[in-house]
Design a protein around this motif. Structure first.
Motif, PDB file in Angstrom:
ATOM      1  N   GLU A 232       0.826  -1.203   0.000  1.00 25.83           N
ATOM      2  CA  GLU A 232       0.000   0.000   0.000  1.00 25.83           C
ATOM      3  C   GLU A 232       0.863   1.258   0.000  1.00 25.83           C
ATOM      4  O   GLU A 232       0.525   2.257  -0.648  1.00 25.83           O
ATOM      5  N   GLN A 233       1.992   1.222   0.702  1.00 27.11           N
ATOM      6  CA  GLN A 233       2.905   2.365   0.694  1.00 27.11           C
ATOM      7  C   GLN A 233       3.455   2.612  -0.714  1.00 27.11           C
ATOM      8  O   GLN A 233       3.535   3.760  -1.167  1.00 27.11           O
ATOM      9  N   THR A 234       3.809   1.531  -1.404  1.00 28.81           N
ATOM     10  CA  THR A 234       4.301   1.656  -2.778  1.00 28.81           C
ATOM     11  C   THR A 234       3.218   2.222  -3.695  1.00 28.81           C
ATOM     12  O   THR A 234       3.485   3.087  -4.544  1.00 28.81           O
ATOM     13  N   ARG A 235       2.005   1.737  -3.518  1.00 29.66           N
ATOM     14  CA  ARG A 235       0.889   2.222  -4.341  1.00 29.66           C
ATOM     15  C   ARG A 235       0.627   3.707  -4.093  1.00 29.66           C
ATOM     16  O   ARG A 235       0.391   4.478  -5.036  1.00 29.66           O
ATOM     17  N   LYS A 236       0.677   4.119  -2.836  1.00 29.13           N
ATOM     18  CA  LYS A 236       0.451   5.528  -2.508  1.00 29.13           C
ATOM     19  C   LYS A 236       1.548   6.413  -3.078  1.00 29.13           C
ATOM     20  O   LYS A 236       1.297   7.559  -3.462  1.00 29.13           O
ATOM     21  N   GLN A 237       2.779   5.902  -3.113  1.00 32.28           N
ATOM     22  CA  GLN A 237       3.868   6.662  -3.719  1.00 32.28           C
ATOM     23  C   GLN A 237       3.590   6.905  -5.206  1.00 32.28           C
ATOM     24  O   GLN A 237       3.819   8.001  -5.717  1.00 32.28           O
ATOM     25  N   MET A 238       3.094   5.865  -5.871  1.00 36.84           N
ATOM     26  CA  MET A 238       2.764   6.011  -7.295  1.00 36.84           C
ATOM     27  C   MET A 238       1.644   7.023  -7.490  1.00 36.84           C
ATOM     28  O   MET A 238       1.707   7.879  -8.379  1.00 36.84           O
ATOM     29  N   ILE A 338       8.157   1.640 -13.391  1.00 34.38           N
ATOM     30  CA  ILE A 338       7.364   0.406 -13.513  1.00 34.38           C
ATOM     31  C   ILE A 338       8.199  -0.820 -13.169  1.00 34.38           C
ATOM     32  O   ILE A 338       7.764  -1.697 -12.411  1.00 34.38           O
ATOM     33  N   ILE A 339       9.418  -0.902 -13.709  1.00 38.91           N
ATOM     34  CA  ILE A 339      10.258  -2.082 -13.475  1.00 38.91           C
ATOM     35  C   ILE A 339      10.628  -2.209 -12.008  1.00 38.91           C
ATOM     36  O   ILE A 339      10.552  -3.305 -11.435  1.00 38.91           O
ATOM     37  N   TYR A 340      11.021  -1.099 -11.368  1.00 36.70           N
ATOM     38  CA  TYR A 340      11.368  -1.157  -9.945  1.00 36.70           C
ATOM     39  C   TYR A 340      10.176  -1.618  -9.110  1.00 36.70           C
ATOM     40  O   TYR A 340      10.309  -2.438  -8.200  1.00 36.70           O
ATOM     41  N   SER A 341       9.001  -1.089  -9.438  1.00 37.86           N
ATOM     42  CA  SER A 341       7.795  -1.454  -8.690  1.00 37.86           C
ATOM     43  C   SER A 341       7.448  -2.929  -8.884  1.00 37.86           C
ATOM     44  O   SER A 341       7.164  -3.650  -7.914  1.00 37.86           O
ATOM     45  N   GLN A 342       7.484  -3.402 -10.139  1.00 38.21           N
ATOM     46  CA  GLN A 342       7.136  -4.791 -10.435  1.00 38.21           C
ATOM     47  C   GLN A 342       8.127  -5.767  -9.809  1.00 38.21           C
ATOM     48  O   GLN A 342       7.728  -6.789  -9.241  1.00 38.21           O
ATOM     49  N   VAL A 343       9.416  -5.471  -9.914  1.00 40.44           N
ATOM     50  CA  VAL A 343      10.430  -6.364  -9.350  1.00 40.44           C
ATOM     51  C   VAL A 343      10.331  -6.392  -7.827  1.00 40.44           C
ATOM     52  O   VAL A 343      10.446  -7.464  -7.209  1.00 40.44           O
ATOM     53  N   ALA A 344      10.097  -5.240  -7.215  1.00 38.89           N
ATOM     54  CA  ALA A 344       9.945  -5.193  -5.754  1.00 38.89           C
ATOM     55  C   ALA A 344       8.742  -6.016  -5.309  1.00 38.89           C
ATOM     56  O   ALA A 344       8.832  -6.795  -4.343  1.00 38.89           O
ATOM     57  N   ASN A 345       7.616  -5.878  -6.001  1.00 43.36           N
ATOM     58  CA  ASN A 345       6.417  -6.641  -5.648  1.00 43.36           C
ATOM     59  C   ASN A 345       6.615  -8.135  -5.885  1.00 43.36           C
ATOM     60  O   ASN A 345       6.220  -8.966  -5.054  1.00 43.36           O
ATOM     61  N   ILE A 370      -1.507 -13.406  -9.588  1.00 39.70           N
ATOM     62  CA  ILE A 370      -1.732 -12.111  -8.942  1.00 39.70           C
ATOM     63  C   ILE A 370      -1.119 -10.941  -9.697  1.00 39.70           C
ATOM     64  O   ILE A 370      -1.483  -9.795  -9.448  1.00 39.70           O
ATOM     65  N   THR A 371      -0.188 -11.205 -10.619  1.00 37.26           N
ATOM     66  CA  THR A 371       0.403 -10.085 -11.357  1.00 37.26           C
ATOM     67  C   THR A 371      -0.498  -9.669 -12.510  1.00 37.26           C
ATOM     68  O   THR A 371      -1.136 -10.511 -13.150  1.00 37.26           O
ATOM     69  N   ASN A 372      -0.539  -8.379 -12.787  1.00 43.66           N
ATOM     70  CA  ASN A 372      -1.340  -7.839 -13.888  1.00 43.66           C
ATOM     71  C   ASN A 372      -0.473  -7.439 -15.076  1.00 43.66           C
ATOM     72  O   ASN A 372      -0.998  -6.972 -16.081  1.00 43.66           O
ATOM     73  N   ASN A 373       0.837  -7.601 -14.933  1.00 41.49           N
ATOM     74  CA  ASN A 373       1.758  -7.218 -15.997  1.00 41.49           C
ATOM     75  C   ASN A 373       2.029  -8.432 -16.886  1.00 41.49           C
ATOM     76  O   ASN A 373       2.551  -9.456 -16.426  1.00 41.49           O
ATOM     77  N   GLU A 374       1.674  -8.317 -18.164  1.00 40.90           N
ATOM     78  CA  GLU A 374       1.781  -9.453 -19.077  1.00 40.90           C
ATOM     79  C   GLU A 374       3.220  -9.847 -19.353  1.00 40.90           C
ATOM     80  O   GLU A 374       3.509 -11.021 -19.628  1.00 40.90           O
ATOM     81  N   ILE A 375       4.155  -8.905 -19.287  1.00 39.10           N
ATOM     82  CA  ILE A 375       5.562  -9.226 -19.532  1.00 39.10           C
ATOM     83  C   ILE A 375       6.078 -10.160 -18.454  1.00 39.10           C
ATOM     84  O   ILE A 375       6.708 -11.194 -18.727  1.00 39.10           O
ATOM     85  N   TYR A 376       5.803  -9.829 -17.192  1.00 35.80           N
ATOM     86  CA  TYR A 376       6.254 -10.669 -16.081  1.00 35.80           C
ATOM     87  C   TYR A 376       5.459 -11.978 -16.009  1.00 35.80           C
ATOM     88  O   TYR A 376       5.991 -13.018 -15.622  1.00 35.80           O
ATOM     89  N   LYS A 377       4.194 -11.921 -16.406  1.00 33.58           N
ATOM     90  CA  LYS A 377       3.388 -13.148 -16.414  1.00 33.58           C
ATOM     91  C   LYS A 377       3.969 -14.143 -17.419  1.00 33.58           C
ATOM     92  O   LYS A 377       4.003 -15.352 -17.155  1.00 33.58           O
ATOM     93  N   HIS A 435      12.774   2.616  -5.987  1.00 35.91           N
ATOM     94  CA  HIS A 435      11.487   3.119  -6.472  1.00 35.91           C
ATOM     95  C   HIS A 435      11.077   4.378  -5.717  1.00 35.91           C
ATOM     96  O   HIS A 435      10.637   5.358  -6.335  1.00 35.91           O
ATOM     97  N   LYS A 436      11.212   4.355  -4.416  1.00 38.51           N
ATOM     98  CA  LYS A 436      10.843   5.522  -3.600  1.00 38.51           C
ATOM     99  C   LYS A 436      11.721   6.724  -3.948  1.00 38.51           C
ATOM    100  O   LYS A 436      11.227   7.851  -4.081  1.00 38.51           O
ATOM    101  N   THR A 437      13.035   6.491  -4.101  1.00 41.77           N
ATOM    102  CA  THR A 437      13.951   7.583  -4.445  1.00 41.77           C
ATOM    103  C   THR A 437      13.593   8.185  -5.798  1.00 41.77           C
ATOM    104  O   THR A 437      13.572   9.411  -5.974  1.00 41.77           O
ATOM    105  N   LEU A 438      13.297   7.327  -6.777  1.00 37.64           N
ATOM    106  CA  LEU A 438      12.956   7.800  -8.118  1.00 37.64           C
ATOM    107  C   LEU A 438      11.656   8.590  -8.112  1.00 37.64           C
ATOM    108  O   LEU A 438      11.537   9.628  -8.795  1.00 37.64           O
ATOM    109  N   ILE A 439      10.680   8.132  -7.332  1.00 39.92           N
ATOM    110  CA  ILE A 439       9.403   8.847  -7.237  1.00 39.92           C
ATOM    111  C   ILE A 439       9.614  10.224  -6.629  1.00 39.92           C
ATOM    112  O   ILE A 439       9.054  11.231  -7.112  1.00 39.92           O
TER     113      ILE A 439
END
Length: 477
Positions: A232-238, A338-345, A370-377, A435-439
């Protein structure tokens, strides 16, 4: 003549009966065949005393009946609306699904409510939050509470009852009440959650199922609460990073429309009356103004249709969704977010599953769901296929542009050392920090960029208006 035919008639009847016996058995139901087979086996077994045979044969009907009850599908649930008086003497109303009205009444009484009325819901009686997923914030807090109650020695059913009573949101209250209803019927917590798969996340259901096997429910609930809090913290950062540019762009778009539809036309009539010579920039702005003013309705409808069509295609067309995700993941700055967020999750969820004893193949199946990203799926699906061939996990992630080299090397190290769960935790923490630093950097840079962009748009329009006014002033002199 009859005496001659009689032997053939007898032979015909014998053959017919022998032939029809297996056919009649075939036509019987599965449970009747099972009963006949069991009786034949009992009768043939000479080692079993007659009395025990009789008891076994008598129990066959009960066994078959139990088997039928186990196979019988759940009856469809009926939706009811109820009015009750709670322990504080206040009226409450809500909805509940059960097999019949009596079950609803018994359930509400067991929750220490005084029942006022129970009526079936009409077809037009629609709840907007029916089967609505519990928000991540509410879910994390509820899991923490549930873990605390269990550690305090409160039975699971009573603990969930407390969650249902304290819920102020109708959707949450109904979800927890449904859990209590299923638990009272003898269901496991994971099975009860699975019946509300639109409400409770798939990952949570799988983790609770693992906890039921290991007997460490409270610990896993704590870990899942921490996991969802982190997500949720990551989502709020986005959201925080996106909110500012969206607000500024909306204001800029509103100012632009106001100037083109109201301000510019007023100056246009003034220019015509005074016969001012108009430069190319002013003529372009005036044409744009006339087009927007004359076709604003079609433009509005076009924008709405585009948004609706885009959302529909993104949700329902796999190739379109994959193309958009691939495009975004190749844009500067956006790709790293996107990549930092997906890899962290991904790594955080993988670590959580591994640390609680879930097999690697099962973990990958959960991650794929549970993932919604087709590349990682796609990467995860390939990993599942490779695992079936006996290849290591790292082989599937080797050379993948969407999986950073740092994460890959940590994955290899975790496989080689037998500390895969620990390594995935380290990867998750690293990329969550990136991810947090980049945001934060993007938010700090976005403000001056948006201000300059807004000033540039307004400035161009003002210049296009002011420049002809100088020519009018020259004519007057």
């Amino acid at each position: 003549m009859d005496s001659l035919l009689k032997p053939f008639i007898v032979i015909y009847h014998i053959v017919h009966k022998v032939y029809s016996l297996p056919m009649s058995l075939f036509k019987k139901s599965e449970d009747e065949i099972l009963k006949v087979q069991d009786k034949m086996e009992l009768q043939k077994d000479k080692n079993i005393p007659k009395d025990e045979k009789a008891e076994n044969l008598a129990d066959l009907d009960d066994r078959v009946k139990t088997k039928q009850e186990e196979k019988a599908p759940d009856r469809p649930l009926v939706k009811y609306r109820y009015v009750v008086i709670n322990g504080m003497g206040k009226k409450e109303n809500g909805t509940f699904e059960a097999e019949n009205e009596g079950e609803v009444r018994n359930f509400l009484i067991s929750q220490e409510y005084e029942v006022v009325s129970i009526t079936p819901r009409a077809a037009y009686d629609i709840e907007m939050n029916d089967h609505q997923k519990i928000s991540v914030t509410d879910l994390a807090f509820s899991l923490t509470q549930l873990s605390t109650y269990i550690k305090a020695g409160i039975p699971l059913v009573d603990a969930v009852k407390i969650l249902a009573k304290q819920s102020t949101k109708a959707g949450n209250k109904r979800a927890f009440q449904r859990l209590v209803y299923e638990l009272l019927k003898g269901e496991n917590l994971s099975d009860a959650m699975l019946k509300q798969d639109k409400v409770f996340p798939k990952l949570l259901v799988n983790m609770v199922k693992t906890a039921e096997l290991t007997g460490d429910l409270a610990s896993i609930l704590d870990d899942m609460a921490e996991y969802y809090t982190s997500m949720e913290q990551t989502r709020k950062q986005m959201i925080s990073a996106i909110t500012y540019p969206v607000v500024v762009l909306t204001i800029a778009f509103g100012v632009l429309i106001f100037m083109l539809t109201y301000l510019v036309p007023q100056f246009s009539s003034m220019f015509e009356e005074n016969g001012a010579s108009l430069p190319a920039l002013t003529l372009t702005i005036l044409k744009i103004s006339d087009f927007v003013k004359g076709n604003w309705l079609f433009l509005l409808i076009g924008v709405v249709v585009f948004i609706v069509l885009f959302v529909y295609l993104y949700k329902n067309v796999l190739e379109f969704r994959k193309a958009i995700q691939t495009l975004l993941m190749h844009l500067p700055i956006v790709k790293n977010i996107i990549i930092y967020s997906q890899v962290a999750n991904f790594t955080k969820t993988f670590a959580s599953l591994l640390n609680h004893g879930v097999f690697i193949t099962d973990s990958m199946e959960v991650l794929s769901k549970i993932t919604n990203n087709e590349i990682y799926k796609k990467i995860i699906d390939r990993c599942l296929n490779n695992l079936g061939k006996g290849e290591p996990i790292s082989e599937s992630f080797k050379g993948e542009w969407a999986f950073p080299v740092v994460a890959y090397e940590m994955l290899v190290t975790g496989e080689n050392t037998g500390q895969l769960g620990l390594m995935m935790e380290k990867v998750s923490d690293h990329f969550q920090s990136l991810h947090k630093t980049l945001i934060d950097q993007m938010k700090s840079l976005m403000e001056p960029i948006m201000i300059v962009a807004l000033a540039g748009i307004v400035g161009v329009i003002l210049i296009s208006i002011v420049e002809p006014m100088f020519s009018i002033y020259g004519q007057i002199k």
